[in-house]
Design an enzyme around this catalytic site. Structure first.
Site, short mmCIF file in Angstrom:
data_model
loop_
_atom_site.label_atom_id
_atom_site.label_comp_id
_atom_site.label_asym_id
_atom_site.label_seq_id
_atom_site.Cartn_x
_atom_site.Cartn_y
_atom_site.Cartn_z
N SER A 13 0.85 -1.19 0.00
CA SER A 13 0.00 0.00 0.00
C SER A 13 0.88 1.23 0.00
CB SER A 13 -0.94 0.03 1.21
OG SER A 13 -0.19 0.15 2.42
N GLY A 14 0.30 2.38 -0.34
CA GLY A 14 1.00 3.65 -0.27
C GLY A 14 2.27 3.70 -1.09
N GLY A 16 5.11 2.26 -0.67
CA GLY A 16 5.75 0.97 -0.89
C GLY A 16 5.19 0.27 -2.09
N SER A 136 11.58 9.75 8.26
CA SER A 136 10.62 10.83 8.13
C SER A 136 11.15 12.09 8.77
CB SER A 136 9.29 10.45 8.81
OG SER A 136 8.41 11.57 8.87
N TYR A 161 5.93 7.97 17.44
CA TYR A 161 6.21 7.87 16.01
C TYR A 161 7.49 8.63 15.65
CZ TYR A 161 5.66 8.15 10.97
OH TYR A 161 5.88 8.06 9.60
#
Length: 277
Positions: A13-14, A16, A136, A161
Site C-alpha cells: 500500500s502507499g 511501498g 521521516s 512515532y
C-alpha cells in the site's frame, strides 16, 4: 534493475506499493513482505508481468515473525540486491506486543533491525547491494530516552512515532559504519507528507486528523520517488549513511547525527531481539 532482486516490507500500500511497481517496471524481481493476503494479492496482480515476483507473509510487530520471514527469504532466495525497509504505522494508543515492545517501536524500528540482520548474508553475497530505510522529517524535535524506549513512563502517539523515525536514521548511520568496505550501502529518506493509509487504523482523533491532512498531502507516486532513486540510481551507488529528501541528501536533526546514540541504539536493539554479537 533488470535481473535484480528487491525485498520490500510495507510494499502492498502507499509509497511501498508504488515503489514496488516502479522497480518492477524497470526489470526488478520483487519480493514482498506483507501481513494482508488481500492487499498482497492485489499488488502481485499489478506486478505480475512474469511469475518471478513473490510474497512472504509475516506480522512485523512480532520478533519471532520478523526472524522467521527473514530466515525463509534467506533460505529460498538468491543473493538480494536491494532491501527496502518501509513498513510502518502510527498507533493512537500504547499497546504492547507479545514481546513486551511498544507497537510503534516494534514495527517502525525493530522490524528494520531484525529483518536487515536476518538478510545480511544474502545482501553481502550480491557484492553491491543497497539497503533503503524509510524514515521521516517527523524525527525533528525527537530525542531518545534509553531508559524508556517502550514509552512506559508516558505515551503520546506522535512522540512515539517521531522517536521511531529518529531510530531509523540512527540505525542507518550505525549500519553504514558496520558495512563500510563491504560493497553494501545503506541510506534513509523522508518521503514527504504522503496521502497513505499509515494512520488509518490509529483510531479516534488521530485517524480523523490524518484523514483531513491527506487533502494537503502529496501523492504516493511523488513520495515513492526517493525510494526508487535510492534503490536504483547509479548516482548513489557508492553513497552510504545519508538522509535524503526529494532525491537529494539533506541534514537531519542534531540528535540524528549522534553516533554514540546510534551505537547505543544498535546494542539495545540487538539485546531486545536476542541477537547480541
Amino acid at each position: 534493475m533488470k535481473g535484480k532482486t528487491v525485498v520490500i516490507t510495507g510494499g502492498t500500500s502507499g509509497i511501498g506499493d508504488v515503489a514496488a511497481e516502479a522497480l518492477a517496471q524497470i526489470g526488478a524481481r520483487i519480493i514482498l513482505v506483507a501481513r494482508s493476503k488481500s492487499r498482497a494479492e492485489a499488488t502481485l496482480a499489478r506486478l505480475r508481468r512474469s511469475d518471478a515476483h513473490s510474497v512472504y507473509f509475516a506480522d512485523l510487530t512480532r520478533l519471532a515473525e520478523m526472524k522467521r520471514v527473514a530466515a525463509e527469504i534467506a533460505h529460498r532466495e538468491p543473493p538480494i540486491d536491494v532491501l527496502i525497509n518501509n513498513a510502518g504505522a502510527l498507533f493512537g494508543t500504547r499497546q504492547l506486543t507479545e514481546d513486551g515492545l511498544e507497537h510503534t517501536f516494534a514495527l517502525n524500528h525493530m522490524s528494520y533491525f531484525v529483518v536487515t540482520e536476518g538478510l545480511r548474508e544474502r545482501l553481502l553475497a550480491s557484492g553491491a547491494a543497497r539497503i533503503v530505510n524509510t524514515a521521516s522529517a517527523a524525527h525533528q524535535g525527537a530525542t531518545l530516552d534509553f531508559d524508556d524506549l517502550q514509552s512506559a513512563k508516558s505515551f503520546r502517539a506522535m512522540r512515539a512515532y517521531s522517536c521511531s523515525k529518529l531510530c531509523n536514521i540512527l540505525f542507518t548511520r550505525e549500519l553504514a559504519r558496520r558495512l563500510h568496505g563491504t560493497g553494501v550501502t545503506v541510506n534513509c529518506l523522508h518521503p514527504g507528507f504522503v496521502a497513505t493509509r499509515f494512520a488509518d487504523e490509529s483510531g479516534g482523533l488521530i485517524s480523523h486528523l490524518a484523514w483531513l491532512a491527506k487533502f494537503f498531502a502529496i501523492s504516493p507516486a511523488e513520495g515513492a520517488q526517493t525510494i526508487v532513486y535510492l534503490a536504483s540510481s547509479p548516482e548513489v551507488a557508492n553513497v552510504a549513511g545519508k538522509y535524503f529528501y526529494k532525491c537529494r541528501p539533506t541534514n537531519p536533526s542534531a540528535p540524528a547525527l549522534d553516533d554514540r546514540a546510534a551505537l547505543a541504539l544498535w546494542q539495545r536493539s540487538a539485546a531486545l531481539a536476542g541477537m547480541e554479537e
